[in-house]
Structure formats: C-alpha cells, structure tokens
Scaffold this active site. Structure first.
Site, PDB file in Angstrom:
ATOM      1  N   HIS A  76      43.837 -81.966  19.741  1.00 46.71           N
ATOM      2  CA  HIS A  76      43.116 -81.252  20.829  1.00 46.71           C
ATOM      3  C   HIS A  76      41.633 -81.197  20.616  1.00 46.71           C
ATOM      4  CE1 HIS A  76      47.242 -80.034  22.009  1.00 46.71           C
ATOM      5  NE2 HIS A  76      47.417 -79.203  20.953  1.00 46.71           N
ATOM      6  N   ASP A  96      47.223 -85.247  28.664  1.00 42.72           N
ATOM      7  CA  ASP A  96      48.492 -85.351  27.855  1.00 42.72           C
ATOM      8  C   ASP A  96      48.267 -86.402  26.812  1.00 42.72           C
ATOM      9  OD1 ASP A  96      50.842 -84.778  27.130  1.00 42.72           O
ATOM     10  OD2 ASP A  96      51.879 -85.667  28.975  1.00 42.72           O
ATOM     11  N   LEU A 131      28.642 -79.616  40.362  1.00 42.62           N
ATOM     12  CA  LEU A 131      30.171 -79.831  40.064  1.00 42.62           C
ATOM     13  C   LEU A 131      30.930 -78.266  39.859  1.00 42.62           C
ATOM     14  CD1 LEU A 131      32.716 -81.700  39.153  1.00 42.62           C
ATOM     15  CD2 LEU A 131      31.765 -81.386  36.929  1.00 42.62           C
TER      16      LEU A 131
HETATM   17  C1  FPP Z   1      48.187 -82.243  25.972  1.00 47.09           C
HETATM   18  O1  FPP Z   1      48.659 -82.861  24.665  1.00 47.09           O
HETATM   19  C2  FPP Z   1      47.196 -81.445  25.823  1.00 47.09           C
HETATM   20  C3  FPP Z   1      47.245 -80.009  25.718  1.00 47.09           C
HETATM   21  C4  FPP Z   1      48.189 -78.978  26.065  1.00 47.09           C
HETATM   22  C5  FPP Z   1      45.928 -79.141  25.611  1.00 47.09           C
HETATM   23  C6  FPP Z   1      44.593 -79.630  26.245  1.00 47.09           C
HETATM   24  C7  FPP Z   1      43.500 -78.863  25.810  1.00 47.09           C
HETATM   25  C8  FPP Z   1      42.255 -79.409  25.385  1.00 47.09           C
HETATM   26  C9  FPP Z   1      41.927 -80.781  25.528  1.00 47.09           C
HETATM   27  C10 FPP Z   1      41.377 -78.472  24.731  1.00 47.09           C
HETATM   28  C11 FPP Z   1      40.987 -77.318  25.541  1.00 47.09           C
HETATM   29  C12 FPP Z   1      40.091 -77.541  26.715  1.00 47.09           C
HETATM   30  C13 FPP Z   1      39.157 -77.418  27.204  1.00 47.09           C
HETATM   31  C14 FPP Z   1      38.843 -77.310  28.767  1.00 47.09           C
HETATM   32  C15 FPP Z   1      37.868 -77.023  26.487  1.00 47.09           C
HETATM   33  P1  FPP Z   1      49.984 -82.621  24.087  1.00 47.09           P
HETATM   34  O2  FPP Z   1      49.630 -81.565  23.253  1.00 47.09           O
HETATM   35  O3  FPP Z   1      50.926 -82.188  25.064  1.00 47.09           O
HETATM   36  O4  FPP Z   1      50.330 -83.915  23.568  1.00 47.09           O
HETATM   37  P2  FPP Z   1      51.673 -84.795  23.183  1.00 47.09           P
HETATM   38  O5  FPP Z   1      52.355 -84.733  24.467  1.00 47.09           O
HETATM   39  O6  FPP Z   1      51.341 -86.114  22.530  1.00 47.09           O
HETATM   40  O7  FPP Z   1      52.410 -83.734  22.409  1.00 47.09           O
END
Ligand code: FPP
Length: 220
Positions: A27, A10, A121
């Site tokens: 991201h 997050d 893993l």
């Molecule tokens: C949360 O931050 C993150 C996500 C919803 C996406 C996570 C995805 C990745 C890191 C990339 C793809 C994954 C892989 C496994 C290759 P948020 O957008 O909710 O952040 P905020 O709370 O600050 O808005």
C-alpha cells in the site's frame, strides 16, 4: 480528449507478498503510484482523475490493515498538500463518510476546502465507497425529497461519468465500483500490479482507450 479517468487500484497485497513483505508495504508503494498518475494527469491535461482506494467491503479486512490504510490516507494528505496546491489540484473524497473516524473525516473536509480553488485537475478518492450503497442512498434521498433524477443524488452528482476505467493486477471485474456511472465507460485491464503502475503503464492504457470506437449504443 479524455475527460475523466478512473482507476481500480489493485494488487498491492500481491506485490508485497512477491517480495516477502507485509501487505502494508504494498500500500505504501501504491501511494507513489497515486502520485505518479496524478502528476501525469496534470501534465497531460486530463481534468478528472478518480481512484478506488477503499470499498465498503474492505472494512472486513483485518483491523491492522484497515487502520494502516486509514493512517496512510491521513499521512498522504499532510505530505501532499503543498504539491496539490502548487499544481492546481482540487481534492475530494467521496463515499460513505459517516464510517470514517471523525478525525480523518475532518482532515479530509479541511483539505477539500483548502484545495477547492484547484482548476487543473479534480482528484477524487473513493473511500468507503460501493456502487450499490451509492444507488441505495441516492434512491432514499430522492424519495424523501421527491426528486426525479437519480444522478443528482449519487455522491458523484456534478462529476462527469468516467470515460475510461482502468483495473490493475489482472482482475477483470467491477467489484461494486461505479455501477451507475460506468454505463458507457471503456474498460482497460492490465496485469501490472498497482505499485508498478506508473506513467508508462498509464500512457499505454490511454493509448488503448484512444483506439476504441465509442458508440453509446448507437450506429455511427
Ligand atoms: C488494492 O490492493 C489496494 C487497496 C485496497 C488500497 C489502495 C490504497 C492506496 C494505494 C493508499 C492510499 C490511497 C491514497 C489515495 C493516498 P489489494 O490490497 O487488494 O491487493 P491484492 O489484491 O494483491 O491483495
């Protein structure tokens, strides 16, 4: 020894905002953290790592962000394939796969098959996942088949329950993640935003876990 670590990644959006960049930039940097924690698990001998990458609720985000996230997922699978194979990582994606585009779903299945022999893993990416959805679909299938044990019907059937769930970015809630499976998980919350969560932060979370006294509702 810790068997299964799960992470609610997050804070990507806030990380990008702090730098005056679009959310997708966060991201992209988050993918580097995914790589760092995966490498650490291989190095430290942790056999199961799971990551909450996209919830059922996340489909409600702006279309542009959703499609960039799906593209990022597809790109990462191509880029990281050799590293996964070279490091004995078995890759799996769990969630409501029917909502993914047929092309992404097929690419995932292919990578799952190619990495099926990974014995160091198991890396699970939860995509289009929510805990209530999982329990609902499990209950429906169990009723249809006359089964008895709901754990056999959850998408995590055969996956050990997480010992530790880490959530980054200072939020302290489960957000419809592994509701059934988290029954006895320990939780570590850190203020670090996901793109900044690398080996050192991971080590600190594992050290905190090691200091916990797990009793599973019993007396020691
Ligand atoms: C949360 O931050 C993150 C996500 C919803 C996406 C996570 C995805 C990745 C890191 C990339 C793809 C994954 C892989 C496994 C290759 P948020 O957008 O909710 O952040 P905020 O709370 O600050 O808005």
């Amino acid at each position: 020894m810790i068997n299964h670590v799960s992470i609610i990644m997050d804070g990507n959006g806030r990380w990008a905002k702090e730098r005056g960049k679009p959310r997708v930039y966060g991201h992209m940097e988050g993918v580097a953290s995914v790589r760092a924690v995966t490498e650490a698990c291989v190095e430290w001998g942790i056999p199961w790592l799971s990551l909450f990458a996209f919830s059922e609720e996340n489909w409600g985000r702006p279309q542009e962000e959703v499609s960039r996230l799906m593209e990022l997922m597809a790109e990462s699978m191509v880029k990281e394939k050799e590293t996964l194979l070279g490091n004995g990582v078995r890759f799996r994606v769990l969630g409501n796969r029917a909502r993914l585009s047929p092309a992404l779903d097929a690419a995932i299945t292919k990578l799952e098959e190619e990495t099926a022999g990974g014995d160091k893993l198991t890396l699970i990416v939860f995509l289009s996942y929510s805990g209530r959805w999982d329990i609902q679909q499990a209950a429906e299938r169990m009723a249809a088949e006359g089964g008895k044990d709901i754990a056999d019907y959850l998408v995590t059937a055969g996956v050990p329950d997480p010992d530790l769930i880490i959530r980054t970015s200072g939020e302290k809630r489960i957000s419809n993640y592994l509701l059934w499976q988290a029954a006895y998980s320990e939780f570590v919350f850190t203020d670090t935003l996901w793109p900044d969560f690398r080996k050192e932060s991971f080590r600190a979370a594992l050290d905190e876990f090691a200091s916990r006294d797990r009793r599973y509702g019993k007396v020691k």
